[in-house]
Scaffold this motif. Structure first.
Motif, PDB file in Angstrom:
ATOM      1  N   ASP A 186       0.859  -1.177   0.000  1.00 30.20           N
ATOM      2  CA  ASP A 186       0.000   0.000   0.000  1.00 30.20           C
ATOM      3  C   ASP A 186       0.904   1.239   0.000  1.00 30.20           C
ATOM      4  OD1 ASP A 186      -3.050   0.845   1.314  1.00 30.20           O
ATOM      5  OD2 ASP A 186      -1.399   2.277   1.384  1.00 30.20           O
ATOM      6  N   ILE A 189       0.207   3.330   3.574  1.00 30.00           N
ATOM      7  CA  ILE A 189       0.375   2.631   4.856  1.00 30.00           C
ATOM      8  C   ILE A 189       1.578   1.687   4.825  1.00 30.00           C
ATOM      9  CG2 ILE A 189      -0.827   1.296   6.640  1.00 30.00           C
ATOM     10  CD1 ILE A 189      -3.436   1.934   5.133  1.00 30.00           C
ATOM     11  N   THR A 191       1.474  -1.549   3.999  1.00 30.07           N
ATOM     12  CA  THR A 191       1.144  -2.950   4.299  1.00 30.07           C
ATOM     13  C   THR A 191       0.916  -3.711   2.982  1.00 30.07           C
ATOM     14  OG1 THR A 191      -1.152  -2.254   4.518  1.00 30.07           O
ATOM     15  CG2 THR A 191       0.095  -2.524   6.552  1.00 30.07           C
ATOM     16  N   ARG A 193      -0.657  -5.783  -0.026  1.00 33.80           N
ATOM     17  CA  ARG A 193      -2.019  -5.706  -0.577  1.00 33.80           C
ATOM     18  C   ARG A 193      -2.114  -6.626  -1.794  1.00 33.80           C
ATOM     19  NH1 ARG A 193      -3.961   0.123  -2.428  1.00 33.80           N
ATOM     20  NH2 ARG A 193      -2.370  -0.245  -3.983  1.00 33.80           N
ATOM     21  N   PHE A 460      -4.297  10.618  -5.529  1.00 30.39           N
ATOM     22  CA  PHE A 460      -5.663  10.580  -4.987  1.00 30.39           C
ATOM     23  C   PHE A 460      -5.630  10.541  -3.458  1.00 30.39           C
ATOM     24  CE2 PHE A 460      -9.315   7.845  -3.741  1.00 30.39           C
ATOM     25  CZ  PHE A 460     -10.357   8.639  -4.191  1.00 30.39           C
ATOM     26  N   ARG A 461      -4.820   9.643  -2.935  1.00 28.01           N
ATOM     27  CA  ARG A 461      -4.817   9.465  -1.483  1.00 28.01           C
ATOM     28  C   ARG A 461      -4.060  10.562  -0.761  1.00 28.01           C
ATOM     29  NH1 ARG A 461      -3.642   3.280  -0.449  1.00 28.01           N
ATOM     30  NH2 ARG A 461      -3.874   3.983   1.704  1.00 28.01           N
ATOM     31  N   LEU A 464      -6.464  13.320  -0.399  1.00 31.96           N
ATOM     32  CA  LEU A 464      -7.446  13.081   0.661  1.00 31.96           C
ATOM     33  C   LEU A 464      -6.816  13.194   2.050  1.00 31.96           C
ATOM     34  CD1 LEU A 464      -9.622  10.197  -0.813  1.00 31.96           C
ATOM     35  CD2 LEU A 464     -10.241  12.589  -0.501  1.00 31.96           C
ATOM     36  N   LEU A 465      -5.513  13.014   2.121  1.00 27.04           N
ATOM     37  CA  LEU A 465      -4.847  13.227   3.410  1.00 27.04           C
ATOM     38  C   LEU A 465      -4.804  14.723   3.740  1.00 27.04           C
ATOM     39  CD1 LEU A 465      -1.868  10.676   3.323  1.00 27.04           C
ATOM     40  CD2 LEU A 465      -3.789  10.678   4.905  1.00 27.04           C
TER      41      LEU A 465
ATOM     42  N   SER B  53      -4.722  -4.312   7.669  1.00 26.48           N
ATOM     43  CA  SER B  53      -3.956  -3.085   7.867  1.00 26.48           C
ATOM     44  C   SER B  53      -4.235  -2.480   9.229  1.00 26.48           C
ATOM     45  CB  SER B  53      -4.305  -2.059   6.789  1.00 26.48           C
ATOM     46  OG  SER B  53      -3.957  -2.543   5.544  1.00 26.48           O
ATOM     47  N   ILE B  57      -1.555  -1.526  12.020  1.00 25.74           N
ATOM     48  CA  ILE B  57      -1.308  -0.137  12.413  1.00 25.74           C
ATOM     49  C   ILE B  57      -2.542   0.406  13.123  1.00 25.74           C
ATOM     50  CG2 ILE B  57      -0.547   2.142  11.593  1.00 25.74           C
ATOM     51  CD1 ILE B  57       0.350   0.722   9.015  1.00 25.74           C
ATOM     52  N   ASN B  62      -8.554   6.320   9.635  1.00 24.11           N
ATOM     53  CA  ASN B  62      -8.853   7.230   8.527  1.00 24.11           C
ATOM     54  C   ASN B  62      -8.061   6.850   7.275  1.00 24.11           C
ATOM     55  OD1 ASN B  62     -10.038   9.425   7.303  1.00 24.11           O
ATOM     56  ND2 ASN B  62      -8.231  10.679   7.669  1.00 24.11           N
ATOM     57  N   THR B  63      -6.769   6.608   7.486  1.00 16.79           N
ATOM     58  CA  THR B  63      -5.915   6.232   6.362  1.00 16.79           C
ATOM     59  C   THR B  63      -6.355   4.890   5.790  1.00 16.79           C
ATOM     60  OG1 THR B  63      -4.174   7.232   7.661  1.00 16.79           O
ATOM     61  CG2 THR B  63      -3.509   6.120   5.651  1.00 16.79           C
ATOM     62  N   VAL B  64      -6.752   3.986   6.705  1.00 16.63           N
ATOM     63  CA  VAL B  64      -7.166   2.655   6.262  1.00 16.63           C
ATOM     64  C   VAL B  64      -8.421   2.757   5.403  1.00 16.63           C
ATOM     65  CG1 VAL B  64      -8.058   0.443   7.057  1.00 16.63           C
ATOM     66  CG2 VAL B  64      -6.061   1.437   8.143  1.00 16.63           C
ATOM     67  N   GLN B  66      -9.285   5.221   3.561  1.00 16.47           N
ATOM     68  CA  GLN B  66      -8.856   5.665   2.232  1.00 16.47           C
ATOM     69  C   GLN B  66      -8.212   4.521   1.461  1.00 16.47           C
ATOM     70  OE1 GLN B  66      -6.330   9.009   2.634  1.00 16.47           O
ATOM     71  NE2 GLN B  66      -7.842  10.191   3.771  1.00 16.47           N
ATOM     72  N   GLY B  67      -7.481   3.682   2.207  1.00 22.65           N
ATOM     73  CA  GLY B  67      -6.842   2.531   1.571  1.00 22.65           C
ATOM     74  C   GLY B  67      -7.851   1.561   1.000  1.00 22.65           C
ATOM     75  N   PHE B  69     -10.939   2.570   0.105  1.00 19.53           N
ATOM     76  CA  PHE B  69     -11.766   3.309  -0.847  1.00 19.53           C
ATOM     77  C   PHE B  69     -11.250   3.154  -2.281  1.00 19.53           C
ATOM     78  CE2 PHE B  69     -13.104   7.515  -2.700  1.00 19.53           C
ATOM     79  CZ  PHE B  69     -14.448   7.196  -2.775  1.00 19.53           C
ATOM     80  N   TYR B  70      -9.953   3.300  -2.461  1.00 21.61           N
ATOM     81  CA  TYR B  70      -9.403   3.272  -3.825  1.00 21.61           C
ATOM     82  C   TYR B  70      -9.609   1.907  -4.504  1.00 21.61           C
ATOM     83  CZ  TYR B  70      -6.191   3.515  -7.732  1.00 21.61           C
ATOM     84  OH  TYR B  70      -5.648   3.453  -8.994  1.00 21.61           O
TER      85      TYR B  70
END
Lengths: 516, 186
Positions: A186, A189, A191, A193, A460-461, A464-465, B53, B57, B62-64, B66-67, B69-70
């Protein structure tokens, strides 16, 4: 204007030495050999040869590596056109028209179109380097994640134009390409995927074995199929021997006269994308190709062996290379993977690119800029000398050619990351490519989405952050305009396609990616 | 240059009537169903990914999100395009009564089998690269392929394959210092 001419003269004066020009020619030659071999990329060539230049003067070492980079891209063009095997990812769109053109008996036309396009794109970008080196790079630095996402999203919607007759198949292919690009870590993050516990997939699916499988291995499978059908008395274009055409030539003047609009469009597209860090050389030829296909009166011939398609991609490919030097030299930001490797060579030479270097050592910096221009001359001379020799590859009997391609493909896939896993990846995507081509699913949207996928997701992410609401993508005029333009393309392209279909009645336009 | 010969018709029309097609549903609805399965699987795998995830963590919900969502957006794209594909093909069938058959379905089993057989052989040769070294699997594979493409004899096919394998090996390892598996390991 006077200052620009002065800069050009400073640069040319610095490189107008026998040893520097010799090193550029040598670099282009060695780079071409690298690019000829699938799996060995321009990036790999620059990386492998950088250590050899550590003891050289900066104005010998960097021009040599620029030559290697340019040659690497050219070598990939030759294999893409003649064998249907892209040497690098940036050469994939060149294959779409170059290889069918070669198979029709016009290999020299295809390669000359590519060569002239490359040289014109590079000359355009070199002049841009001299003139806009400062202001354009400053503007590019203003681009944040939302704007970058807007640009990527807009680029992705070009899939609509790459899908041939079946827009749904194109988007299905794009979705699958995006899906494959998500495999790995990812990006935010960190991790795993979609790796299913396979450690080799943590770094994602490598593009080189993937494109070797999609194009080279599936091509051999299709050749086997064609031969079997021929045994049954069915004539297939694929199994027919290639008859070299007597008028297999194209001149400079012809290319400029016929395709000047496409040359200008592709130069501008390549230069624009080249100055934006992070988008990379793989994206720009797709965009130029798609625009050319859409706007040219020969658009219906694209994907079937149209020289304009080859010119569009190669002008863009080389314009991006030249323009990518702008952020590298002015701010030390590599716009491309090979340039990231080259940045290491700059630093090893004690050159820390930045505005101060232009002030302190203008001779060296403008000399490097001039080397980009001179490398175009070297590419032109060496290209013209070797094209007819390379074209004879097509005269090789199939029982020699295809086994050799298979062995090179296996070695190329392995050498990419020094792992057998990439050979499995190649074989897997060989099956995928074969099934795609036999079920009419276009390959171009799949690869475009795979290339853009990680960048789209990252932008994109990250956006959003910054702000969790979707309004972040409309936070600036540029990002708003790009996102709205992308949405308009998404909505309007099927409508336009239906109207076109109505007008053309039952005209049958093959998917451009189904390279036959 | 403008007067190019028309390419030979690639459609094996004569075999279409004589050869038996595959029994698998061979129109674009089949492709749509395949896409639908992949899209739905991606959607649910994204959830599993998010759960894994957040376990790794804690506090990064929030980050997850988004993770998750994509990948979901991508899966929705696959599902929607698959549904559109199924729908358009169904409409076409109703209107024209003639499904757009895949080229795959027009080919005899033997042909598809041979093509897919090559791809399996490539995967098998990859398996043998490390235990046997580069030369044995690549030369054997290339020998069969050369013979398949009309090499005059097994001897010539073998010689061609051996030379190709050795030249490629030397090119990669000696000239470009690019590592390959050991040349021969028995």
């Amino acid at each position: 204007m006077g200052a620009i001419l002065e800069n050009i003269l400073i640069g040319l004066k610095e490189v107008a030495a026998f040893d520097i020009i010799g090193m550029i020619f040598l670099g282009v030659l060695i780079g071409s050999v690298f690019g000829l071999i699938p799996g060995l990329t321009a990036t790999m060539a620059v990386a492998v040869l950088s250590p050899l230049t550590l003891t050289l003067d900066p104005l010998l070492a960097i021009p040599f590596l620029i030559g290697v980079y340019r040659g690497g891209l050219w070598g990939g063009v030759v294999t893409a056109v003649l064998l249907g095997v892209p040497g690098t990812a940036a050469n994939v769109p060149t294959l779409l028209d170059g290889h069918p053109l070669a198979r029709k008996g016009y290999p020299q036309t295809a390669m000359r179109s590519a060569l002239y396009g490359s040289v014109m794109g590079a000359v355009f970008a070199s002049l841009l380097l001299f003139t806009l080196v400062g202001p354009v790079a400053s503007a590019a630095l203003e681009i944040g994640s939302p704007e970058l996402f807007g640009l990527m999203f807009f680029s992705l919607t070009l899939v609509s134009f790459l899908s041939g007759r079946h827009i749904a198949k194109g988007w299905l292919a794009a979705g699958l390409g995006l899906g494959v690009s998500m495999i790995g870590l990812d990006p935010i993050i960190g991790t795993p995927r979609f790796t299913f516990g396979v450690s080799e997939l943590l770094g994602g699916v490598e593009i080189i074995p993937m494109v070797i499988g999609l194009f080279a291995i599936s091509e051999i499978a299709l050749q086997i199929e064609a031969r079997l059908m021929k045994d049954q008395g069915v004539a297939l274009a694929r199994s027919a021997d290639i008859q070299r055409q007597p008028d297999d030539q194209i001149k400079w003047r012809t290319v400029i006269r016929r395709y000047w609009r496409t040359i200008l469009q592709a130069s501008a597209t390549g230069a624009f994308i080249g100055v934006l860090p992070g988008i990379g050389s793989e994206t720009s030829p797709w965009i130029s190709y798609t625009i050319a296909k859409r706007t040219s009166k020969r658009g219906a011939n694209f994907g079937k062996g149209e020289p304009e398609g080859v010119v569009a991609t190669e002008v863009s490919n080389d314009a991006v290379v030249g323009a990518a030097f702008i952020p590298l030299l002015v701010f030390g930001i590599p716009g491309d993977l090979p340039l990231a490797v080259m940045l290491g060579a700059f630093l090893a030479q004690g050159l820390r690119p930045g505005p101060s270097l232009f002030r302190d050592q203008p001779e060296v910096m403008y000399g490097i800029v001039a080397a980009v221009l001179v490398s175009s001359l070297a590419l032109y001379v060496l290209g013209r000398l070797t094209i007819s020799t390379f074209a004879r590859v097509l005269d090789t009997p199939k029982w020699v050619l295809y086994p050799a391609i298979l062995v090179i493909s296996i070695a190329g896939a392995f050498a990419n990351e020094n792992t057998v896993f990439d050979v499995y990846v190649m074989a897997f995507f060989g099956i995928v490519g074969y099934l795609f081509r036999r079920t009419g699913v276009p390959l171009a949207p799949f690869i475009l989405a795979f290339v853009l996928g990680p960048r789209v997701e990252q932008a994109f992410r990250e956006s959003l952050l910054l702000d969790t609401s979707i309004g972040v993508f409309f936070s600036s005029p540029l990002s708003s305009a790009l996102v709205i333009a992308a949405l308009l393309v998404l909505v309007l392209s099927p409508i336009g396609r239906n109207r076109l279909a109505g007008a053309e009645a039952l005209s049958d336009v093959e998917p451009i990616s189904d390279v036959e | 240059m403008d007067e190019r010969p028309e390419p030979v018709d690639e459609t094996p029309s004569s075999s279409r009537r004589e050869s038996k097609g595959l029994s698998f549903p061979a129109d674009d609805r089949g492709l749509g169903i395949f896409g639908l399965v992949i899209g739905v699987a991606t959607f649910f795998l994204a959830d599993l990914q998010a759960a894994a995830s957040s376990a790794l963590i804690p506090g990064s919900e929030n980050t997850v999100i988004q993770g998750t969502f994509y990948p979901r957006v991508v899966s929705v794209l696959i599902v929607v395009s698959s549904i559109v594909l199924i729908a358009t093909e169904t409409v076409r069938l109703r209107m024209a009564g003639d499904p757009e058959r895949w080229m795959l379905s027009k080919l005899p089993h033997r042909v598809v089998g041979a093509s897919l057989g090559l791809l399996v052989a490539v995967a098998l040769s990859a398996l043998a690269l490390e235990p046997l070294g580069f030369i044995v699997p690549s030369a054997i594979l290339a020998t069969f392929l050369a013979r398949w493409f009309g090499a005059p004899s097994w001897l010539k096919a073998g010689a061609c394959a051996l030379v190709a394998s050795i030249v490629v090996y030397v090119l990669f390892t000696v000239v470009f210092k690019s590592p390959l598996p050991q040349l021969l390991r028995l």
